[in-house]
Write an enzyme that holds these catalytic residues in place. Sequence first.
Site, mmCIF file in Angstrom:
data_model
loop_
_atom_site.group_PDB
_atom_site.id
_atom_site.type_symbol
_atom_site.label_atom_id
_atom_site.label_comp_id
_atom_site.label_asym_id
_atom_site.label_seq_id
_atom_site.Cartn_x
_atom_site.Cartn_y
_atom_site.Cartn_z
ATOM 1 N N HIS A 42 6.092 1.918 2.492
ATOM 2 C CA HIS A 42 6.190 0.711 3.305
ATOM 3 C C HIS A 42 7.300 0.801 4.241
ATOM 4 O O HIS A 42 8.441 0.874 4.011
ATOM 5 C CB HIS A 42 6.892 -0.367 2.463
ATOM 6 C CG HIS A 42 6.001 -0.927 1.250
ATOM 7 N ND1 HIS A 42 5.701 -0.322 0.036
ATOM 8 C CD2 HIS A 42 5.335 -2.283 1.124
ATOM 9 C CE1 HIS A 42 4.838 -1.052 -0.702
ATOM 10 N NE2 HIS A 42 4.689 -2.191 -0.036
ATOM 11 N N ASP A 155 -2.764 -0.112 3.052
ATOM 12 C CA ASP A 155 -1.924 -0.596 2.112
ATOM 13 C C ASP A 155 -1.298 0.580 1.226
ATOM 14 O O ASP A 155 -1.786 1.351 0.608
ATOM 15 C CB ASP A 155 -2.638 -1.522 1.013
ATOM 16 C CG ASP A 155 -2.196 -1.866 -0.055
ATOM 17 O OD1 ASP A 155 -1.181 -3.074 -0.009
ATOM 18 O OD2 ASP A 155 -2.209 -1.265 -1.222
ATOM 19 N N ASP A 176 9.382 0.925 -0.723
ATOM 20 C CA ASP A 176 10.515 -0.216 -0.368
ATOM 21 C C ASP A 176 9.614 -1.300 -0.049
ATOM 22 O O ASP A 176 9.580 -1.619 1.262
ATOM 23 C CB ASP A 176 11.136 0.565 0.794
ATOM 24 C CG ASP A 176 12.179 -0.364 1.388
ATOM 25 O OD1 ASP A 176 12.680 -1.227 0.644
ATOM 26 O OD2 ASP A 176 12.432 0.000 2.849
HETATM 27 N N1 SAM Z 1 11.175 1.284 4.410
HETATM 28 C C1 SAM Z 1 11.846 0.721 5.656
HETATM 29 C C2 SAM Z 1 13.312 1.228 6.079
HETATM 30 O O1 SAM Z 1 13.764 1.552 4.982
HETATM 31 O O2 SAM Z 1 13.674 1.294 6.778
HETATM 32 C C3 SAM Z 1 11.668 -0.602 5.799
HETATM 33 C C4 SAM Z 1 10.477 -1.274 5.002
HETATM 34 S S1 SAM Z 1 10.435 -3.040 5.037
HETATM 35 C C5 SAM Z 1 11.763 -3.436 3.737
HETATM 36 C C6 SAM Z 1 8.871 -3.247 4.254
HETATM 37 C C7 SAM Z 1 7.633 -3.266 5.169
HETATM 38 O O3 SAM Z 1 6.699 -3.010 4.451
HETATM 39 C C8 SAM Z 1 7.510 -4.065 6.167
HETATM 40 O O4 SAM Z 1 7.568 -3.450 7.568
HETATM 41 C C9 SAM Z 1 6.076 -4.777 5.935
HETATM 42 O O5 SAM Z 1 5.463 -4.944 7.185
HETATM 43 C C10 SAM Z 1 5.675 -3.575 4.957
HETATM 44 N N2 SAM Z 1 4.553 -4.148 4.008
HETATM 45 C C11 SAM Z 1 4.318 -5.254 3.576
HETATM 46 N N3 SAM Z 1 3.244 -5.021 2.641
HETATM 47 C C12 SAM Z 1 2.921 -4.008 2.622
HETATM 48 C C13 SAM Z 1 1.813 -3.244 2.020
HETATM 49 N N4 SAM Z 1 1.093 -3.703 1.123
HETATM 50 N N5 SAM Z 1 1.580 -1.953 2.486
HETATM 51 C C14 SAM Z 1 2.066 -1.186 3.474
HETATM 52 N N6 SAM Z 1 3.441 -1.817 4.080
HETATM 53 C C15 SAM Z 1 3.429 -3.278 3.763
#
Ligand code: SAM
Length: 308
Positions: A42, A155, A176
């Site tokens: 994520h 995903d 995350d």
């Molecule tokens: N890891 C990043 C950091 O520490 O800088 C922050 C990530 S943020 C908490 C979570 C991200 O996951 C968001 O940008 C959201 O769009 C994305 N997201 C949500 N569901 C997801 C999925 N099933 N697969 C991939 N990305 C996803």
Amino acid sequence: MLSYQHAYHAGNHADILKHFVLTFVLKSLNKKENPYTFFDTHSGSGLYDLEDNRSLKTGEASCGIKKLLKALDDTPCFDFPDFLDYIDIVKTYAKKNLYPGSPLIERDFMRSQDFLILSELHPQEIENLRENINDSFYKKLEDSDFPSVMIHKRDGWEMLKALTPPHTKRGAVLIDPSYEESEDYELAAKTICEVFKKWSNGIFLLWYPLLAHRETEINSMLENIKSDVRRVNKNTEIVNLKLCVFDKDRHVEKSLDMVLSDEDKKNPPRLYGSGMIVINAPWKLKENGEKVVEFLKNVISFQSQEES
Ligand code: SAM
């Protein structure tokens, strides 16, 4: 649902804990010359402007990384070397009022022989991520090379299951999620347990929120992970670090009073801290991590004495 935007929260207490643990794990992987693969399920956009209206609106970076950097200026003798690796990289970006997200921290710590695999689903976030990952201003300072980077609009849970174990065998994953859906807690435990069965020497880092109204889901997620992992290998080193910065029930009145609108106060955020659970944790993460958490509590916590 993809309504979460990390720009509102970048550089808050949760990022500090998460990114400190991330740098600790990356440094430990770098101790051996042979290559490794790092997955970030994520990813977010990779880089955040701390003067952006979204950041200023919540004030989370002001109570988090800005407050911490100021405290370190006033306390130059502070010396946990593992923590200073994280602070060094943050300071470099802070010169431009920026905060590095997990993908840029990973890219900047990894070596040319390593592989970084990122996934993000949000259409705007992934566009920004592609742009930011190609910006090399931090690395240029050190004159070293980037790892091979692959970015998937995919995903993250599915990506991790499909691409593990990696051909390098050595490696780690940062998970995350934004926990927008209550099912994310169950999904996190299920995915980690499934992947651990086929990649039992991988290092797994899972960030989770501390939310008063989600205690049942959080505890059951942590218990399921621990018991399933130990069923595969009872000697697996599991470290769980928690940083509480607000009193569980009173934090809104005590801290964010200035930045919350009347409407926000009717539905106050319940995030009073966060945790990182690390499976196959590197040597000394527990010992050094606990010291850093204690230090952070003293510097950025709003907890009252009796609860801290
Ligand atoms: N890891 C990043 C950091 O520490 O800088 C922050 C990530 S943020 C908490 C979570 C991200 O996951 C968001 O940008 C959201 O769009 C994305 N997201 C949500 N569901 C997801 C999925 N099933 N697969 C991939 N990305 C996803």
